[in-house]
Motif scaffolding. Structure first.
Motif, PDB file in Angstrom:
ATOM      1  N   MET A 159       0.859  -1.185   0.000  1.00 49.61           N
ATOM      2  CA  MET A 159       0.000   0.000   0.000  1.00 49.61           C
ATOM      3  C   MET A 159       0.896   1.236   0.000  1.00 49.61           C
ATOM      4  O   MET A 159       1.830   1.330   0.767  1.00 49.61           O
ATOM      5  CB  MET A 159      -0.897   0.024   1.237  1.00 49.61           C
ATOM      6  CG  MET A 159      -1.892  -1.123   1.288  1.00 49.61           C
ATOM      7  SD  MET A 159      -3.245  -0.936   0.158  1.00 49.61           S
ATOM      8  CE  MET A 159      -4.166   0.336   0.967  1.00 49.61           C
ATOM      9  N   THR A 160       0.590   2.198  -0.858  1.00 46.95           N
ATOM     10  CA  THR A 160       1.461   3.360  -0.978  1.00 46.95           C
ATOM     11  C   THR A 160       0.773   4.671  -0.650  1.00 46.95           C
ATOM     12  O   THR A 160       1.436   5.666  -0.442  1.00 46.95           O
ATOM     13  CB  THR A 160       2.027   3.447  -2.408  1.00 46.95           C
ATOM     14  OG1 THR A 160       0.935   3.506  -3.319  1.00 46.95           O
ATOM     15  CG2 THR A 160       2.909   2.251  -2.719  1.00 46.95           C
ATOM     16  N   GLU A 161      -0.524   4.682  -0.593  1.00 47.96           N
ATOM     17  CA  GLU A 161      -1.205   5.954  -0.420  1.00 47.96           C
ATOM     18  C   GLU A 161      -2.245   5.837   0.686  1.00 47.96           C
ATOM     19  O   GLU A 161      -2.891   4.826   0.839  1.00 47.96           O
ATOM     20  CB  GLU A 161      -1.786   6.331  -1.783  1.00 47.96           C
ATOM     21  CG  GLU A 161      -3.095   6.946  -1.810  1.00 47.96           C
ATOM     22  CD  GLU A 161      -3.580   7.217  -3.242  1.00 47.96           C
ATOM     23  OE1 GLU A 161      -4.656   7.777  -3.331  1.00 47.96           O
ATOM     24  OE2 GLU A 161      -2.914   6.876  -4.225  1.00 47.96           O
ATOM     25  N   GLN A 162      -2.385   6.886   1.492  1.00 44.67           N
ATOM     26  CA  GLN A 162      -3.330   6.898   2.603  1.00 44.67           C
ATOM     27  C   GLN A 162      -4.699   7.359   2.109  1.00 44.67           C
ATOM     28  O   GLN A 162      -4.823   8.364   1.441  1.00 44.67           O
ATOM     29  CB  GLN A 162      -2.815   7.848   3.697  1.00 44.67           C
ATOM     30  CG  GLN A 162      -3.660   7.860   4.936  1.00 44.67           C
ATOM     31  CD  GLN A 162      -3.621   6.551   5.687  1.00 44.67           C
ATOM     32  OE1 GLN A 162      -2.635   5.853   5.655  1.00 44.67           O
ATOM     33  NE2 GLN A 162      -4.693   6.217   6.347  1.00 44.67           N
ATOM     34  N   ARG A 163      -5.739   6.606   2.426  1.00 43.71           N
ATOM     35  CA  ARG A 163      -7.108   6.945   2.047  1.00 43.71           C
ATOM     36  C   ARG A 163      -7.854   7.497   3.265  1.00 43.71           C
ATOM     37  O   ARG A 163      -7.542   7.150   4.390  1.00 43.71           O
ATOM     38  CB  ARG A 163      -7.839   5.689   1.568  1.00 43.71           C
ATOM     39  CG  ARG A 163      -7.185   5.004   0.406  1.00 43.71           C
ATOM     40  CD  ARG A 163      -7.803   5.467  -0.862  1.00 43.71           C
ATOM     41  NE  ARG A 163      -7.237   4.698  -1.965  1.00 43.71           N
ATOM     42  CZ  ARG A 163      -7.045   5.195  -3.143  1.00 43.71           C
ATOM     43  NH1 ARG A 163      -7.370   6.421  -3.404  1.00 43.71           N
ATOM     44  NH2 ARG A 163      -6.526   4.471  -4.097  1.00 43.71           N
ATOM     45  N   PRO A 164      -8.878   8.319   3.048  1.00 44.07           N
ATOM     46  CA  PRO A 164      -9.669   8.786   4.192  1.00 44.07           C
ATOM     47  C   PRO A 164     -10.414   7.609   4.836  1.00 44.07           C
ATOM     48  O   PRO A 164     -10.831   6.674   4.153  1.00 44.07           O
ATOM     49  CB  PRO A 164     -10.653   9.782   3.566  1.00 44.07           C
ATOM     50  CG  PRO A 164     -10.641   9.501   2.116  1.00 44.07           C
ATOM     51  CD  PRO A 164      -9.338   8.848   1.788  1.00 44.07           C
ATOM     52  N   SER A 165     -10.554   7.658   6.140  1.00 48.03           N
ATOM     53  CA  SER A 165     -11.201   6.570   6.866  1.00 48.03           C
ATOM     54  C   SER A 165     -12.673   6.882   7.123  1.00 48.03           C
ATOM     55  O   SER A 165     -13.013   7.953   7.616  1.00 48.03           O
ATOM     56  CB  SER A 165     -10.496   6.331   8.198  1.00 48.03           C
ATOM     57  OG  SER A 165      -9.203   5.832   7.973  1.00 48.03           O
ATOM     58  N   ILE A 166     -13.520   5.943   6.804  1.00 46.20           N
ATOM     59  CA  ILE A 166     -14.938   6.013   7.135  1.00 46.20           C
ATOM     60  C   ILE A 166     -15.158   5.262   8.440  1.00 46.20           C
ATOM     61  O   ILE A 166     -15.908   5.670   9.294  1.00 46.20           O
ATOM     62  CB  ILE A 166     -15.788   5.384   6.011  1.00 46.20           C
ATOM     63  CG1 ILE A 166     -15.592   6.141   4.715  1.00 46.20           C
ATOM     64  CG2 ILE A 166     -17.257   5.341   6.406  1.00 46.20           C
ATOM     65  CD1 ILE A 166     -16.163   5.451   3.491  1.00 46.20           C
ATOM     66  N   PHE A 167     -14.455   4.137   8.581  1.00 49.91           N
ATOM     67  CA  PHE A 167     -14.605   3.262   9.730  1.00 49.91           C
ATOM     68  C   PHE A 167     -13.349   3.294  10.593  1.00 49.91           C
ATOM     69  O   PHE A 167     -12.238   3.397  10.078  1.00 49.91           O
ATOM     70  CB  PHE A 167     -14.830   1.814   9.276  1.00 49.91           C
ATOM     71  CG  PHE A 167     -16.032   1.638   8.402  1.00 49.91           C
ATOM     72  CD1 PHE A 167     -17.300   1.614   8.942  1.00 49.91           C
ATOM     73  CD2 PHE A 167     -15.884   1.505   7.028  1.00 49.91           C
ATOM     74  CE1 PHE A 167     -18.414   1.459   8.130  1.00 49.91           C
ATOM     75  CE2 PHE A 167     -16.992   1.344   6.214  1.00 49.91           C
ATOM     76  CZ  PHE A 167     -18.261   1.325   6.765  1.00 49.91           C
ATOM     77  N   ASP A 168     -13.524   3.176  11.890  1.00 50.55           N
ATOM     78  CA  ASP A 168     -12.404   2.944  12.795  1.00 50.55           C
ATOM     79  C   ASP A 168     -12.216   1.434  12.816  1.00 50.55           C
ATOM     80  O   ASP A 168     -12.845   0.718  13.588  1.00 50.55           O
ATOM     81  CB  ASP A 168     -12.727   3.482  14.192  1.00 50.55           C
ATOM     82  CG  ASP A 168     -11.591   3.303  15.171  1.00 50.55           C
ATOM     83  OD1 ASP A 168     -10.724   2.425  14.945  1.00 50.55           O
ATOM     84  OD2 ASP A 168     -11.579   4.027  16.183  1.00 50.55           O
ATOM     85  N   ARG A 169     -11.362   0.939  11.903  1.00 51.79           N
ATOM     86  CA  ARG A 169     -11.194  -0.502  11.723  1.00 51.79           C
ATOM     87  C   ARG A 169     -10.707  -1.188  12.994  1.00 51.79           C
ATOM     88  O   ARG A 169     -11.169  -2.271  13.325  1.00 51.79           O
ATOM     89  CB  ARG A 169     -10.216  -0.778  10.582  1.00 51.79           C
ATOM     90  CG  ARG A 169     -10.724  -0.387   9.227  1.00 51.79           C
ATOM     91  CD  ARG A 169     -11.589  -1.415   8.593  1.00 51.79           C
ATOM     92  NE  ARG A 169     -10.818  -2.630   8.336  1.00 51.79           N
ATOM     93  CZ  ARG A 169     -11.376  -3.804   8.102  1.00 51.79           C
ATOM     94  NH1 ARG A 169     -12.670  -3.925   8.073  1.00 51.79           N
ATOM     95  NH2 ARG A 169     -10.636  -4.860   7.869  1.00 51.79           N
ATOM     96  N   ALA A 170      -9.787  -0.581  13.699  1.00 52.17           N
ATOM     97  CA  ALA A 170      -9.257  -1.210  14.913  1.00 52.17           C
ATOM     98  C   ALA A 170     -10.377  -1.397  15.939  1.00 52.17           C
ATOM     99  O   ALA A 170     -10.505  -2.476  16.538  1.00 52.17           O
ATOM    100  CB  ALA A 170      -8.126  -0.378  15.491  1.00 52.17           C
ATOM    101  N   LEU A 171     -11.212  -0.395  16.133  1.00 54.96           N
ATOM    102  CA  LEU A 171     -12.339  -0.497  17.058  1.00 54.96           C
ATOM    103  C   LEU A 171     -13.332  -1.548  16.575  1.00 54.96           C
ATOM    104  O   LEU A 171     -13.809  -2.382  17.360  1.00 54.96           O
ATOM    105  CB  LEU A 171     -13.024   0.861  17.211  1.00 54.96           C
ATOM    106  CG  LEU A 171     -14.289   0.883  18.078  1.00 54.96           C
ATOM    107  CD1 LEU A 171     -13.950   0.489  19.510  1.00 54.96           C
ATOM    108  CD2 LEU A 171     -14.930   2.270  18.030  1.00 54.96           C
ATOM    109  N   HIS A 172     -13.656  -1.521  15.305  1.00 60.32           N
ATOM    110  CA  HIS A 172     -14.585  -2.495  14.719  1.00 60.32           C
ATOM    111  C   HIS A 172     -14.093  -3.929  14.950  1.00 60.32           C
ATOM    112  O   HIS A 172     -14.853  -4.795  15.386  1.00 60.32           O
ATOM    113  CB  HIS A 172     -14.725  -2.210  13.219  1.00 60.32           C
ATOM    114  CG  HIS A 172     -15.451  -3.247  12.445  1.00 60.32           C
ATOM    115  ND1 HIS A 172     -16.807  -3.465  12.574  1.00 60.32           N
ATOM    116  CD2 HIS A 172     -15.005  -4.153  11.531  1.00 60.32           C
ATOM    117  CE1 HIS A 172     -17.167  -4.446  11.767  1.00 60.32           C
ATOM    118  NE2 HIS A 172     -16.092  -4.884  11.128  1.00 60.32           N
ATOM    119  N   LEU A 173     -12.818  -4.174  14.704  1.00 55.52           N
ATOM    120  CA  LEU A 173     -12.271  -5.523  14.856  1.00 55.52           C
ATOM    121  C   LEU A 173     -12.204  -5.948  16.320  1.00 55.52           C
ATOM    122  O   LEU A 173     -12.438  -7.121  16.637  1.00 55.52           O
ATOM    123  CB  LEU A 173     -10.910  -5.616  14.178  1.00 55.52           C
ATOM    124  CG  LEU A 173     -10.959  -5.431  12.655  1.00 55.52           C
ATOM    125  CD1 LEU A 173      -9.560  -5.287  12.082  1.00 55.52           C
ATOM    126  CD2 LEU A 173     -11.727  -6.559  11.982  1.00 55.52           C
TER     127      LEU A 173
END
Length: 169
Positions: free
Chosen positions: A11-25
């Motif tokens: 992965m080379t580019e940062q995308r805006p986050s919709i979800f807090d993946r760490a919290l979700h997981l």
């Protein structure tokens, strides 16, 4: 754990986050055992789809917060020689090497990925020619009645609406 589908960082580019993946997981991890009964129909549907495929896959990968339930069903199908399971990453980067998998099963995670096109591109790169990608996710009209009830209640109470549910694929 040793991954049979090779892992690498791409992965080379940062995308805006919709979800807090760490919290979700983390929240999913707390419910993991209790969810098996509720997810059995999805596992059964997966097994039915695999039963229709005559090909055998040498290196298969399962990406799921509920991997143990699904890997058991996939292994029982006899369609995979080597099956590796990984938990969905909090950063959406699967770290899969190009052309390293014959089959990828992306189960109950895609709907909460911040960069869906990026995830699909990673999958495409990781699959060998004639590879199988099978995904199961919540989408479209999931929870449509609940969303509509929220809209109606907010319009009546406040005269405006605000987003109350996750966007769906």
């Amino acid at each position: 754990m040793r991954y049979h589908c090779s892992i690498e960082h791409d992965m080379t580019e940062q995308r805006p986050s919709i979800f807090d993946r760490a919290l979700h997981l983390r929240r999913l991890a707390r419910r993991r055992g209790a969810a098996d009964d509720a997810l059995a129909p999805i596992a059964n549907s997966l097994a039915e789809r695999l039963a229709e495929i005559t090909r055998r896959f040498d290196n298969a990968l399962v990406i799921s917060p509920f991997a143990s339930l699904f890997t058991a069903r996939i292994a029982a199908s006899g369609r995979t020689a080597r099956l590796t399971a990984i938990a969905p990453p909090a950063d959406d980067d699967l770290r899969l090497a190009p052309a390293s998998c014959d089959a990828i099963f992306d189960l109950l995670d895609l709907h909460a990925v911040n960069d869906v096109p990026g995830r699909l591109a990673q999958i495409s790169r990781a699959l060998r020619p004639d590879g199988l990608y099978l995904a199961c996710f919540f989408g479209g009209e999931t929870l449509a009645e609940l969303r509509q009830a929220w809209i109606e209640a907010e319009l009546e109470d406040r005269g405006r609406v605000s987003p109350r549910g996750a966007p769906m694929i």
